[in-house]
Structures are given as C-alpha cells and as structure tokens.
Design an enzyme around this catalytic site. Structure first.
Site, PDB file in Angstrom:
ATOM      1  N   HIS A 216      -7.216  -4.726   9.614  1.00 42.02           N
ATOM      2  CA  HIS A 216      -6.863  -4.686   8.387  1.00 42.02           C
ATOM      3  C   HIS A 216      -5.555  -5.561   8.059  1.00 42.02           C
ATOM      4  O   HIS A 216      -4.606  -5.632   8.900  1.00 42.02           O
ATOM      5  CB  HIS A 216      -6.755  -3.309   7.909  1.00 42.02           C
ATOM      6  CG  HIS A 216      -5.518  -2.437   8.481  1.00 42.02           C
ATOM      7  ND1 HIS A 216      -5.774  -0.981   8.662  1.00 42.02           N
ATOM      8  CD2 HIS A 216      -4.300  -2.467   8.847  1.00 42.02           C
ATOM      9  CE1 HIS A 216      -4.752  -0.623   9.140  1.00 42.02           C
ATOM     10  NE2 HIS A 216      -3.836  -1.561   9.171  1.00 42.02           N
TER      11      HIS A 216
ATOM     12  N   ASP B  47      -7.726  -2.356  13.574  1.00 40.35           N
ATOM     13  CA  ASP B  47      -9.159  -2.696  13.069  1.00 40.35           C
ATOM     14  C   ASP B  47      -9.172  -4.069  12.344  1.00 40.35           C
ATOM     15  O   ASP B  47     -10.123  -4.384  11.819  1.00 40.35           O
ATOM     16  CB  ASP B  47      -9.717  -1.350  12.419  1.00 40.35           C
ATOM     17  CG  ASP B  47      -8.768  -1.269  10.945  1.00 40.35           C
ATOM     18  OD1 ASP B  47      -7.744  -1.817  10.594  1.00 40.35           O
ATOM     19  OD2 ASP B  47      -9.385  -0.401  10.340  1.00 40.35           O
TER      20      ASP B  47
ATOM     21  N   GLU C  82      -9.469  -1.950   4.801  1.00 38.51           N
ATOM     22  CA  GLU C  82     -10.288  -1.512   6.394  1.00 38.51           C
ATOM     23  C   GLU C  82     -11.472  -2.588   6.315  1.00 38.51           C
ATOM     24  O   GLU C  82     -11.853  -3.140   5.336  1.00 38.51           O
ATOM     25  CB  GLU C  82     -10.581  -0.231   6.143  1.00 38.51           C
ATOM     26  CG  GLU C  82      -9.397   0.743   5.941  1.00 38.51           C
ATOM     27  CD  GLU C  82      -8.607   0.871   7.209  1.00 38.51           C
ATOM     28  OE1 GLU C  82      -8.290  -0.054   7.915  1.00 38.51           O
ATOM     29  OE2 GLU C  82      -8.243   2.027   7.430  1.00 38.51           O
TER      30      GLU C  82
ATOM     31  N   ASP D  67       0.848  -1.197   0.218  1.00 37.75           N
ATOM     32  CA  ASP D  67       0.124  -0.012   0.055  1.00 37.75           C
ATOM     33  C   ASP D  67       0.688   1.375  -0.085  1.00 37.75           C
ATOM     34  O   ASP D  67       2.142   1.217   0.146  1.00 37.75           O
ATOM     35  CB  ASP D  67      -0.976  -0.077   1.132  1.00 37.75           C
ATOM     36  CG  ASP D  67      -0.301  -0.478   2.537  1.00 37.75           C
ATOM     37  OD1 ASP D  67       1.046  -0.627   2.527  1.00 37.75           O
ATOM     38  OD2 ASP D  67      -0.943  -0.682   3.475  1.00 37.75           O
TER      39      ASP D  67
HETATM   40  C1  F6R Z   1       1.212  -1.188   5.942  1.00 37.28           C
HETATM   41  C2  F6R Z   1       0.265  -2.415   6.220  1.00 37.28           C
HETATM   42  C3  F6R Z   1      -0.482  -2.383   7.503  1.00 37.28           C
HETATM   43  C4  F6R Z   1       0.217  -2.651   8.889  1.00 37.28           C
HETATM   44  C5  F6R Z   1      -0.488  -2.602   9.994  1.00 37.28           C
HETATM   45  C6  F6R Z   1       0.245  -2.806  11.251  1.00 37.28           C
HETATM   46  O1  F6R Z   1       2.058  -1.542   4.972  1.00 37.28           O
HETATM   47  O2  F6R Z   1       0.329  -3.255   5.589  1.00 37.28           O
HETATM   48  O3  F6R Z   1      -1.546  -3.387   7.352  1.00 37.28           O
HETATM   49  O4  F6R Z   1       1.028  -3.943   8.884  1.00 37.28           O
HETATM   50  O5  F6R Z   1      -1.295  -1.450  10.006  1.00 37.28           O
HETATM   51  O6  F6R Z   1       1.000  -1.653  11.486  1.00 37.28           O
HETATM   52  P1  F6R Z   1       1.946  -1.790  12.944  1.00 37.28           P
HETATM   53  O7  F6R Z   1       2.916  -2.622  12.364  1.00 37.28           O
HETATM   54  O8  F6R Z   1       2.572  -0.026  12.723  1.00 37.28           O
HETATM   55  O9  F6R Z   1       1.128  -1.893  13.948  1.00 37.28           O
END
Ligand code: F6R
Length: 262
Positions: A138, A136, A143, A67
C-alpha cells in the site's frame, strides 16, 4: 520512474530529506504531501535538524498528509495528527494552520474526504508527495484492490496492515480497522512523487512495485504511471531489484543528481 540506491538507511533517508529541502528552498510556498510510519520518523528528524542548524524555513510551506485512522481524535497519541506534531510540526517553524490531515472523527466521512480533495486542488495541488510502502504494497492506506483512479475515501485495513501497525499502538488491540486515505488517483496527480523504502523486509514488495506489472493488488505499482516519480532505497530494500546496475549507472551519470553525488 527513477530508482536511487543508497548504501544504508541513514544515507537513503538523508537523501530524501535533502530532496525535500532543495524543493523547499526553490519554492518556499511548497505544497508538500506527507506520510507517517517508521520510515518517515528519521526523515522528519533530519528535516527538524536542518531547520534548527541551517534555518531551513517552513514558514510558507503547506502540507497534506496521506491518511488518518477513522475513530481517533486528533489529540489521541496514536493518531497520525499526533505523529506529525511530535515528529515534525512541533520541531519546525511551520504555521500549523497550513498543515492538513483528514479528520477520522468527522460526522460525515464521505464529505470530509470530498472536502479534503477540494482543499488540495484549491491550494494548487501537491508539488511533492512523500511516500512509504506498506508490507502489502500500500501507499497511504490504499490497500490491495484500491482502484488506480481512487480518490480520498474511507478504506478497510488489511490484516497485513493491522499486523504492521498494531505494534505502534500503546494497546495494539485498539488499533482502528478503518482509515481515511488519499486515493491512488489523488497521489498520481501530485507533481512529483518520492518513495522511500529501507530494510530487507521491504525488498520483495519494492521489487514487485517497481519492476512487476501495474496492478491494483499492489498500489505502489501505480507509481509506474507517474511522470516524475523517484524511488530511494537502501541496499537492503533494493536487494531484489533486477536492474540495480542500470539504476546505479543512471544515478552516477544524470546531471540532475550532480549535487547529490558529492
Ligand atoms: C502512512 C503511510 C503508509 C506507510 C507504510 C510504511 O501515512 O502512508 O503507506 O508509509 O505503511 O510504513 P512504515 O514506514 O512504518 O514501514
């Protein structure tokens, strides 16, 4: 799905880095799907160290990130392009032309997403997709209510994601409210998925994703549909899983993990 529980954050993270290194040695032209975020920083630090100290070779490897924010230039310090250069690409011998992230500045975002999908397919598909889990539920920026068959597209971010990622911005109020993300369907087409979760704050969502019903309200639960998905968690993130003993037993007895148990 397989769940591997490791003692703490560093052992879980090292475990994931070792899986990636093993895959890369087996297939130097590996097509690697990458994620960003706090959890991944340590994984990339270990991979960079393996490159420096053991000569882990990324020269033929090709990468696709999950992303990127809409509206951030690739050289904006808060962009995922910058995150990847800073944490990994500048520290290893990857050919930067083989690294790919969606362009959140594209004039035609729908075309950018369709082109991204085509490029993944033209490259032979993703061999190993690295994933984190958001507060959440994701994966990528998928989302709640992301269709289980969704493809790369533009997505509005939830208040939970804005709360989670805002503090990572120099000026949190400047965090974009939209992102481009591979879809859940895109992720499920990867040959193998590898999700890393660390810390007690991930425990409830991880338990719902792994042991709860498959629901588009928790995109990570869609990984239950994947034929080759491995979840690596530290004790804290795994603490709300019901079947921990079973997962530990499997890990101790599976020949596949013999090298990793040492
Ligand atoms: C970002 C991504 C997100 C993160 C998730 C956890 O490229 O794919 O799904 O892996 O938001 O983020 P952290 O590691 O900061 O808790």
């Amino acid at each position: 799905m397989e769940v591997i529980i490791q003692k703490d954050e560093i052992t879980a993270t090292t475990f994931v880095a070792k899986i990636i290194a093993k895959k890369l040695k087996e297939k130097p032209k590996l097509v690697l799907g990458l994620a960003t975020g706090r959890t991944m920083e340590q994984v990339y630090a270990i991979l960079a160290q393996m490159h420096k100290e053991e000569g882990l070779d990324f020269s033929l490897c090709c990468t696709f990130n999950l992303d990127e924010y809409v509206g951030l230039e690739p050289d904006n310090e808060d962009s995922y392009h910058s995150f990847m250069r800073k944490n990994l690409f500048n520290k290893i011998n990857i050919d930067i032309r083989n690294t790919h992230l969606p362009n959140g500045m594209a004039a035609d975002l729908a075309k950018e997403c369709a082109d991204y999908e085509r490029l993944i397919i033209a490259t032979g598909g993703i061999d190993l997709q690295l994933l984190g889990i958001g507060s959440d539920g994701h994966i990528g920026f998928n989302e709640p209510l992301s269709a289980l068959r969704s493809r790369t597209r533009e997505k509005a971010l939830t208040p939970a994601t804005i709360k989670q990622n805002g503090p990572l911005f120099k000026n949190p109020s400047m965090m974009p409210r939209r992102g481009l993300t591979m879809g859940v369907g895109t992720i499920l087409e990867s040959k193998q998925c590898l999700l890393l979760a660390t810390g007690v704050e991930k425990s409830s969502m991880l338990a719902r994703a792994v042991e709860g019903p498959i629901t588009s309200m928790i995109s990570a639960s869609a990984l239950q549909l994947h034929q080759h998905c491995c979840v690596v968690a530290d004790e804290a993130a795994a603490s709300k899983l019901q079947e921990q003993d079973y997962y530990r037993w499997i890990f101790q007895n599976e020949p596949e993990w013999a090298d990793f148990r040492k």
